[in-house]
Design a protein around this motif. Structure first.
Motif, PDB file in Angstrom:
ATOM      1  N   ARG A  70       0.833  -1.192   0.000  1.00 33.37           N
ATOM      2  CA  ARG A  70       0.000   0.000   0.000  1.00 33.37           C
ATOM      3  C   ARG A  70       0.873   1.250   0.000  1.00 33.37           C
ATOM      4  O   ARG A  70       2.087   1.170   0.139  1.00 33.37           O
ATOM      5  CB  ARG A  70      -0.929  -0.004   1.214  1.00 33.37           C
TER       6      ARG A  70
ATOM      7  N   SER B 255      -7.429   2.765  15.179  1.00 34.27           N
ATOM      8  CA  SER B 255      -5.986   2.737  14.932  1.00 34.27           C
ATOM      9  C   SER B 255      -5.350   4.110  14.978  1.00 34.27           C
ATOM     10  O   SER B 255      -4.173   4.258  14.696  1.00 34.27           O
ATOM     11  CB  SER B 255      -5.714   2.130  13.548  1.00 34.27           C
TER      12      SER B 255
ATOM     13  N   ARG C 178      -9.775  -4.139  14.775  1.00 28.07           N
ATOM     14  CA  ARG C 178      -8.418  -4.098  14.216  1.00 28.07           C
ATOM     15  C   ARG C 178      -7.650  -5.344  14.646  1.00 28.07           C
ATOM     16  O   ARG C 178      -7.819  -5.858  15.744  1.00 28.07           O
ATOM     17  CB  ARG C 178      -7.701  -2.813  14.618  1.00 28.07           C
TER      18      ARG C 178
ATOM     19  N   ALA D  59      -4.617  -2.393   9.215  1.00 28.50           N
ATOM     20  CA  ALA D  59      -4.523  -1.239   8.333  1.00 28.50           C
ATOM     21  C   ALA D  59      -5.378  -0.109   8.896  1.00 28.50           C
ATOM     22  O   ALA D  59      -6.561  -0.288   9.149  1.00 28.50           O
ATOM     23  CB  ALA D  59      -4.989  -1.590   6.926  1.00 28.50           C
ATOM     24  N   TYR D  60      -4.744   1.040   9.081  1.00 23.72           N
ATOM     25  CA  TYR D  60      -5.461   2.214   9.589  1.00 23.72           C
ATOM     26  C   TYR D  60      -6.580   2.607   8.634  1.00 23.72           C
ATOM     27  O   TYR D  60      -7.655   3.006   9.050  1.00 23.72           O
ATOM     28  CB  TYR D  60      -4.456   3.351   9.733  1.00 23.72           C
TER      29      TYR D  60
ATOM     30  N   PHE E  72       3.668   7.993  10.047  1.00 23.75           N
ATOM     31  CA  PHE E  72       2.499   7.124  10.218  1.00 23.75           C
ATOM     32  C   PHE E  72       1.574   7.206   9.006  1.00 23.75           C
ATOM     33  O   PHE E  72       1.163   6.196   8.452  1.00 23.75           O
ATOM     34  CB  PHE E  72       1.747   7.522  11.494  1.00 23.75           C
ATOM     35  N   TYR E  73       1.267   8.424   8.579  1.00 29.81           N
ATOM     36  CA  TYR E  73       0.311   8.566   7.469  1.00 29.81           C
ATOM     37  C   TYR E  73       0.895   8.070   6.158  1.00 29.81           C
ATOM     38  O   TYR E  73       0.189   7.553   5.309  1.00 29.81           O
ATOM     39  CB  TYR E  73      -0.174  10.012   7.365  1.00 29.81           C
TER      40      TYR E  73
ATOM     41  N   HIS F 171       2.906   5.597   5.944  1.00 29.15           N
ATOM     42  CA  HIS F 171       2.855   4.146   6.028  1.00 29.15           C
ATOM     43  C   HIS F 171       1.438   3.630   5.818  1.00 29.15           C
ATOM     44  O   HIS F 171       1.243   2.543   5.286  1.00 29.15           O
ATOM     45  CB  HIS F 171       3.368   3.715   7.392  1.00 29.15           C
ATOM     46  N   GLU F 172       0.452   4.419   6.245  1.00 23.48           N
ATOM     47  CA  GLU F 172      -0.920   3.925   6.218  1.00 23.48           C
ATOM     48  C   GLU F 172      -1.710   4.358   4.985  1.00 23.48           C
ATOM     49  O   GLU F 172      -2.829   3.913   4.806  1.00 23.48           O
ATOM     50  CB  GLU F 172      -1.660   4.379   7.488  1.00 23.48           C
ATOM     51  N   SER F 173      -1.156   5.229   4.157  1.00 23.85           N
ATOM     52  CA  SER F 173      -1.869   5.627   2.945  1.00 23.85           C
ATOM     53  C   SER F 173      -2.088   4.393   2.071  1.00 23.85           C
ATOM     54  O   SER F 173      -1.188   3.592   1.885  1.00 23.85           O
ATOM     55  CB  SER F 173      -1.029   6.658   2.191  1.00 23.85           C
ATOM     56  N   CYS F 174      -3.309   4.257   1.543  1.00 20.57           N
ATOM     57  CA  CYS F 174      -3.608   3.033   0.792  1.00 20.57           C
ATOM     58  C   CYS F 174      -2.968   3.062  -0.585  1.00 20.57           C
ATOM     59  O   CYS F 174      -2.807   2.031  -1.219  1.00 20.57           O
ATOM     60  CB  CYS F 174      -5.108   2.816   0.678  1.00 20.57           C
TER      61      CYS F 174
END
Lengths: 367, 450
Positions: free
Chosen positions: A188, B85, B124, B168-169, B349-350, B352-355
């Motif tokens: 992702r 999350s 989660r 996944a956030y 963090f963002y 890493h968590e962006s789809c």
């Protein structure tokens, strides 16, 4: 007629067009055509569910509809927003849109290698067009770009993930054209990648269409790689009687040699439709029929004039509209001097048809 | 002592078990709703209560329920979003871990109101041990006739399933959650259509936060109007706040939204002040994605009024001088914390968590992270700060889902309020690595460009 469909009026950049309900803003804009049409990197009208991802087609809706005239607070993706009656849309007339689009272009180019000089897609690349229209001359990105190893997915297609802009079009092709999809998006965020399931080969009759839908040079035809630049080839429309597909293709020739076979594309870079069905072609037509004798040639392919490929192809050339009298504003052209007045060569007294043999200087001086 | 509704019984011994929970008055709301109220009447009570979504956006729950499409012959679903999350938010974990039956009870009542015969908890993946707790609670409820066919002889069928996410956030975004629940890749869908019309398996779906659903229990027990009397203005009822950071007493607190921020931080009933006698520097009042506020703007609004712990007061002043209630993740930074490093952590963090579905978020989050890391290491340039501002501006509002906004806001707020600290990192590069900027003479927030 009672059941006649009510058409919706939508105004895009002050041009009004009437479209059927359910049409998206982007498709309405395509009906108008020209600069009013927002660019689309991920939307593909022949693929269900595509669009909304690249954000290049963002537009500003300044009036929601006749009933509810409130503007939409955010910019909307025109490819996935349906029109309402009386909607007013701003595309190139909105600074907000142009600013956002320049931003998206910059984002798309961040991790793109910009290896156009060695990329087979150059010349017919949507990202090139987009950068040309909305990009800046330099980049503000000062970090190393994300790279991937080139990957062979199947015998005919090479995946160069470094160039990919993750439009998801190829996964939709695999979903909707083939019965089993063996590739998709892994991971992702900015490390997401298109890949096959543990380097499995893509082996399907229609998998080659992934190359046609790829807006950049991430998926390339291995039978054409590095053979030629597209603008040196000569596109020719041709067909053959194919048992699996429609058989209507464009051949990209150099002399008598067929370098590449693709589906025919319309002015938006999408596959042409025949009787409402998209003209996808099968792998046999695309990769195996590389001989002119396999095909019935119809004539030169229509290549959109704004494309670099149209250079040197005078197909559909437009004559300049102004004629001499219009430029002159009705006045008669005035001769500055009559050539007969100053030259002896065209002496009106000598009738050249009456002399024997070619005329010489003596013909004129003889009096 | 403020009134407690959700955590009232949290400290009763063995409240996790069905027997104790029932003895303490549990499942009364199910009896009341199923036997004496119609589904529409339950929705009406929730509407009257003024309950607002506790997941972050604060949308009125009753209104959300009434938007649910109800076509004949198509099932409707209730999905509880337990994919908590957000950094700094851990209120749902507390609720589910210690009083799981409260959530189950709220879900039965809500399912009744919405007409959902199969309801889901999407939890989660990292909360693996809570899955067992919930499964056990569901089993106990089923054994005692609160779930299954023909509940209490009223003819209403309901079953609850727990589905674990895979960490996944983004699956906390309702449409990504639905995709994930369907077994697909957790990419947010493009709206419209909204889940209320086409959600889980294309059926009308309501997705609610754990705390929202739990709050339905006291609303039914006491009546919507009674519930609405707690709190102030449009911030009714009680709210769970998970406080963390440099506090003497971090933890989950239930507040009734009439207390001031100052009281919440410094009173012994709540956080008990800043740890180690330090001074307050900044605070993120609603989970990592809402704008950070410097101490002066946190305790008082730009107009000099006291700031309270409720939806309206926290967002007073918009993003220029205010923040948001968000999900209630209250993160406190003392004078020893570096805002640049803190912002970098959030950006990481963002990223890493962006789809990775839409380009501004996919590419922009990574770019911001790299720039912030460079600034934090003392290798940044003055132009990087303006560049960061420009990047966040181009991400915000241009993405499919709110994750783009959530990634952009913390960066924007940090630059807006702590620009001098960012500049100090550039001009005093060697110092910035070893020393801390400390309390700032903050740039006047009102003068900063919005």
């Amino acid at each position: 007629m009672a059941d006649e469909q009510q058409l919706f009026k939508v105004t895009i950049d002050n041009i009004t067009v009437e479209v059927a309900p359910g049409t998206t803003i982007l498709m309405a804009a395509r009906q108008i055509g020209g600069d009013v049409t927002p660019p689309a990197m991920c939307f593909y009208s022949k693929l269900q569910g595509s669009g909304g991802k690249c954000r290049t087609c963002l537009v500003e809706v300044s009036k929601g509809s006749e009933k509810d005239p409130r503007p939409m607070p955010k910019l909307v993706a025109s490819c996935r927003t349906t029109v309402m009656d009386g909607m007013e849309v701003k595309n190139i007339t909105s600074d907000r849109v142009l600013d956002a689009r320049a931003g998206v272009t910059e984002f798309l180019l961040l991790n793109h290698p910009l290896d156009c000089p060695i990329c087979d897609q150059a010349g017919e690349c949507h990202l090139q067009d987009l950068s040309y229209e909305h990009g800046k001359e330099g980049t503000r990105y000062e970090f190393s770009r994300r790279t991937f190893e080139k990957e062979n997915i199947g015998p005919y297609i090479q995946l160069h993930m470094t160039r990919c802009i993750l439009c998801y079009r190829c996964t939709y092709v695999a979903d909707q054209l083939t019965n089993t999809r063996v590739h998709g998006v892994l991971d992702r965020g900015d490390h997401a990648e298109i890949s096959t399931y543990i380097s499995k080969a893509i082996d399907n009759d229609f998998s080659g269409n992934m190359i046609d839908v790829c807006p950049v040079g991430a998926l390339t035809d291995k039978t054409f790689r590095f053979k030629n630049r597209v603008w040196f080839t000569k596109p020719v429309s041709a067909h053959r009687d194919c048992p699996t597909c429609c058989g209507k293709v464009t051949l990209w020739n150099r002399g008598d040699e067929v370098l590449r076979v693709t589906a025919r594309k319309d002015q938006w870079g999408e596959v042409e439709s025949y009787d409402g069905k998209p003209g996808w072609i099968c792998n046999t037509c695309r990769f195996d029929k590389k001989d002119l004798n396999d095909w019935v040639i119809e004539g030169p392919a229509h290549v959109s004039r704004h494309s670099v490929i149209s250079a040197n192809h005078y197909e559909k050339a437009i004559k300049p509209q102004e004629t001499v009298p219009e430029v002159m504003g009705g006045r008669k052209p005035k001769l500055l001097m009559d050539i007969h007045d100053v030259s002896d060569v065209n002496d009106p007294d000598v009738d050249l048809s009456k002399i024997n043999g070619p005329a010489t200087g003596a013909t004129f001086t003889k009096k | 002592m403020a009134r407690k509704l959700l955590l009232e019984k949290a400290h009763v011994e063995n409240i996790r078990s069905y027997e104790v929970y029932r003895r303490e008055g549990g499942y009364r709301s199910v009896e009341k709703a199923l036997k004496t109220l119609s589904p529409d009447a339950v929705t009406e009570e929730v509407k009257k209560s003024g309950l607002r979504g506790r997941g972050g956006a604060g949308f009125p729950t009753g209104m959300k329920w009434s938007f649910l499409a109800k076509p004949e012959g198509i099932p409707r679903y209730l999905v509880v979003n337990a994919d908590e999350s957000e950094p700094g938010t851990f209120k749902d974990r507390y609720l589910m871990e210690f009083i799981p039956h409260l959530l189950i009870e709220g879900m039965i009542v809500s399912s009744f109101a919405l007409g959902s015969n199969r309801s889901f908890i999407y939890i989660r993946g990292e909360y693996w041990w809570i899955v067992d707790i919930l499964e056990q609670a569901i089993q106990e409820a089923r054994n005692n006739g609160w779930l299954g066919k023909n509940i209490l002889g009223t003819g209403f069928d309901c079953d609850i399933y727990v589905q674990r996410g895979a960490g996944a956030y983004i699956c906390g975004e309702e449409t990504a959650l639905i995709e994930s629940l369907e077994g697909k890749r957790g990419n947010p869908r493009i709206k419209p259509p909204f889940p209320a019309v086409k959600g889980l398996w294309d059926c009308p779906t309501v997705v609610n936060n754990v705390e929202t659903i739990a709050a339905v229990v006291p609303i039914i027990n006491e009546g919507g109007e009674e519930y609405a009397k707690i709190g102030v203005g449009k911030s009714t009822g009680t709210k769970l706040i998970s406080a963390c950071g440099n506090l003497n007493k971090p933890g989950v607190f239930e507040i009734d939204m009439t207390i001031s921020v100052e009281e919440f931080i410094y009173s012994d009933e709540y956080c008990g002040g800043i740890a180690n006698g330090k001074r307050l520097k900044a605070c993120i009042p609603g989970g990592s994605s809402v704008p950070i506020l410097p101490a002066n703007l946190l305790l008082k609004t730009a107009k000099g009024e006291t700031r309270y712990m409720n939806y309206e007061s926290l967002s007073d002043g918009g993003f220029a001088t205010g923040s948001m209630m968000g999900s209630g993740g209250f993160i406190v930074l003392d004078e020893d914390q570096c805002v640049v490093k803190h912002t970098y952590t959030l950006a990481r963090f963002y990223r890493h968590e962006s789809c990775g579905q839409c380009s501004p978020c996919r590419e922009g989050t990574g770019w911001m992270e790299k720039l912030l890391l460079r600034l934090e290491k003392g290798q940044g340039k003055m132009s990087d700060i303006d560049l960061l501002w420009d990047i966040q501006r181009k991400i915000e509002g241009n993405t499919i889902c709110p994750l783009g906004d959530a990634a952009a806001w913390p960066v924007a707020a940090a630059i807006r309020h702590f620009r001098d600290e960012f500049e100090w990192h550039v001009t005093n590069a060697s110092e910035a690595i070893t020393k801390n900027y400390g309390l700032a003479h903050y740039a006047d927030p009102l003068l900063a460009t919005a």
